[in-house]
Design an enzyme around this catalytic site. Structure first.
Site, PDB file in Angstrom:
ATOM      1  N   THR A 107       0.818  -1.213   0.000  1.00 45.80           N
ATOM      2  CA  THR A 107       0.000   0.000   0.000  1.00 45.80           C
ATOM      3  C   THR A 107       0.854   1.267   0.000  1.00 45.80           C
ATOM      4  O   THR A 107       0.478   2.275  -0.584  1.00 45.80           O
ATOM      5  CB  THR A 107      -0.934  -0.011   1.235  1.00 45.80           C
ATOM      6  N   ASP A 184       1.255  -6.516   5.467  1.00 46.16           N
ATOM      7  CA  ASP A 184       0.765  -7.834   5.903  1.00 46.16           C
ATOM      8  C   ASP A 184       1.878  -8.775   6.359  1.00 46.16           C
ATOM      9  O   ASP A 184       1.705  -9.518   7.323  1.00 46.16           O
ATOM     10  CB  ASP A 184      -0.036  -8.514   4.779  1.00 46.16           C
ATOM     11  N   LYS A 262       2.225  -7.666  13.138  1.00 47.11           N
ATOM     12  CA  LYS A 262       1.022  -6.916  12.738  1.00 47.11           C
ATOM     13  C   LYS A 262      -0.127  -7.438  13.584  1.00 47.11           C
ATOM     14  O   LYS A 262      -0.432  -8.624  13.559  1.00 47.11           O
ATOM     15  CB  LYS A 262       0.732  -7.112  11.248  1.00 47.11           C
TER      16      LYS A 262
HETATM   17  N1  ASP Z   1      -1.979  -6.418   1.328  1.00 46.63           N
HETATM   18  C1  ASP Z   1      -1.105  -5.274   1.438  1.00 46.63           C
HETATM   19  C2  ASP Z   1       0.305  -5.771   1.570  1.00 46.63           C
HETATM   20  O1  ASP Z   1       0.685  -6.292   2.572  1.00 46.63           O
HETATM   21  C3  ASP Z   1      -1.486  -4.414   2.585  1.00 46.63           C
HETATM   22  C4  ASP Z   1      -0.543  -3.284   2.901  1.00 46.63           C
HETATM   23  O2  ASP Z   1       0.371  -2.939   2.217  1.00 46.63           O
HETATM   24  O3  ASP Z   1      -0.759  -2.683   3.956  1.00 46.63           O
HETATM   25  O4  ASP Z   1       1.060  -5.618   0.645  1.00 46.63           O
END
Ligand code: ASP
Length: 461
Positions: A107, A184, A262
């Site tokens: 993200t 994640d 996390k």
């Molecule tokens: N699913 C994404 C990832 O871990 C969530 C994020 O970046 O916060 O790449």
């Protein structure tokens, strides 16, 4: 209305938009059997279905509204979004530390793709500076996009490539390294890099964001600023995770790569140090150490890169009445190492014993970690624990389950000798097993209010 203003919509969903004269990028009020929703209609991707209309609501989340639930829609405004960030060349300022940013995706490297409405990984140095110009006051930045994946797609190949890239940058004389990463599995990568990059002379800071930069509540910019500062200025030469501390943007925290996890699916303050206190508090003004003992920054370049990883290690999260065939299947499929995540002090049911014995006979390396996350395995307390140790399961102290999985994978990438494996597993590289946990620390993290005062007094004394 021509079809290009309904970008990507087709079939039933397109008919609904046409019927109510609502365009993509139109702000709309949708009356449905589930209540009224307000937001901006987003474009749809080619492969999406034709039964939903996707609306970005005020919280920043995208929701899909099933067209069968829609009573009526009304366009209340129209504002074509422009998510393109202006690119600017990152300026060089003499005297500022040299920081390298590796982009892996997630993200933090995302913006809303105006073609599909989806949040996609995107990363360019110019975009980064265009979006967060304050970074130029902190460091001289070089960037390199190594991958563009969401972190659920990270794995051994990426860990090894990153470890080697870190080694090369240290050789080139950088003052610190930042790695932009999906949140994640940030903690898996934190552990992998701690084991693979030892004797670090400079900080290596992993950073992510919980909310993409097109959202007003995004944590991307602040986390990046904190991470750059930590990499360029701090004297903590360790693999760390830098993310929001409290739920507000008051300060960030630096967590050890081996003790972080996390803990919340959507809070920006999702990363917590487990079984210990965070390394330091960080704001745009200062870095305040919380722990006194850490590996200090050095001028030499004597980092040791140990890029090993076996993909034959699995994890068994125990649940009551688990059948032995689950464990048998792992062994039959050739898994050489198994991290058991047991109940309480480190237990599984008796029904598993024969399977454990079969695994032991095959020489499978088995280690016990805890579902409680806080606290230590104590396998001498009950018969169950003793039974399991007699069948070759080794208690892994207060090593977190994911960290134990990463560590055993890293070790089995180097040696299969059981004595050597055990010696390496139980000999901490960087606090993945600690002698003691902070008194009542877990209460503080769970909101045990009366204990907070005493805890803080003890940490700072
Ligand atoms: N699913 C994404 C990832 O871990 C969530 C994020 O970046 O916060 O790449």
């Amino acid at each position: 209305m021509s079809n290009d203003i309904f970008q990507g919509y087709k079939g039933g969903a397109l008919d609904v938009l046409k019927k109510y004269k609502v365009r993509v990028w139109g702000t709309t009020k949708v009356d449905t059997t589930r209540g009224t929703f307000e937001g901006t209609v987003l474009p749809r991707a080619e492969n999406d279905d034709d039964q939903h209309i996707v609306v970005k609501i005020a919280t920043g989340y995208n929701i899909g509204i099933d067209i069968r639930t829609i009573h009526s829609m009304k366009e209340t405004g129209y504002k074509k979004a422009n998510y393109k960030i202006p690119e600017k060349e990152f300026p060089y300022t003499k005297g500022l530390p040299k920081v390298k940013l590796f982009g892996t995706g997630g993200t933090i490297a995302s913006r809303l793709d105006y073609r599909t409405g989806a949040v996609i990984p995107a990363f360019s140095p110019g975009e980064l500076y265009g979006a967060v110009p304050e970074l130029a006051d902190i460091c001289n930045l070089e960037t390199e996009k190594v991958f563009a994946v969401f972190s659920e797609n990270m794995g051994p190949r990426q860990y090894i490539a990153l470890a080697k890239a870190i080694g090369k940058e240290i050789e080139n004389g950088v003052d610190g390294i930042v790695i932009g990463h999906g949140t994640d599995t940030l903690h898996h990568t934190g552990a992998a890099l701690t084991f693979m990059c030892q004797n670090l002379p400079v900080p290596v800071v992993l950073v992510g964001s919980q909310r993409s930069s097109d959202r007003p509540s995004s944590d991307a910019a602040l986390n990046l600023m904190h991470a750059m500062k930590a990499a360029g200025e701090s004297d903590i030469a360790e693999v760390m995770v830098c993310m929001f501390g409290p739920t507000s943007d008051e300060y960030g925290l630096l967590h050890k790569g081996t003790r972080v996890r996390k803990m919340h699916s959507s809070y920006r303050s999702t990363f917590r140090t487990i079984g210990d206190t965070p390394l330091a508090r960080i704001s745009r003004k200062e870095i305040v150490p919380i722990k006194k003992n850490y590996n200090k920054r050095r001028q030499d370049k004597a980092v040791k890169i140990l890029p090993y990883f076996s993909d034959k290690v699995s994890m068994l999260y125990y649940y009551p009445h688990m059948h032995p065939d689950v464990l048998d299947a792992m062994v039959e499929k050739g898994y050489e190492g198994i991290i058991i995540v047991g109940t309480g002090l480190g237990h599984v049911n008796k029904e598993l014993y024969p399977a454990i014995e079969r695994a032991q006979k095959k020489g499978v390396h088995m280690y016990m970690t805890l579902q409680t996350l806080w606290g230590y395995t104590h396998m001498f307390v009950y018969d169950t624990g003793r039974d399991m140790m007699a069948r070759g399961i080794v208690p892994a102290g207060n090593m977190l389950p994911e960290v134990a999985w990463v560590k055993l994978s890293w070790i089995l990438g180097q040696t299969k000798d059981p004595a050597k494996v055990k010696e390496m597993m139980l000999d901490p590289v960087n606090d993945e097993i600690t002698l003691r946990e902070p008194y009542n620390g877990y209460l503080v993290y769970q909101g045990g209010v009366p204990e907070v005062e005493e805890f803080v007094r003890n940490v700072h004394k």
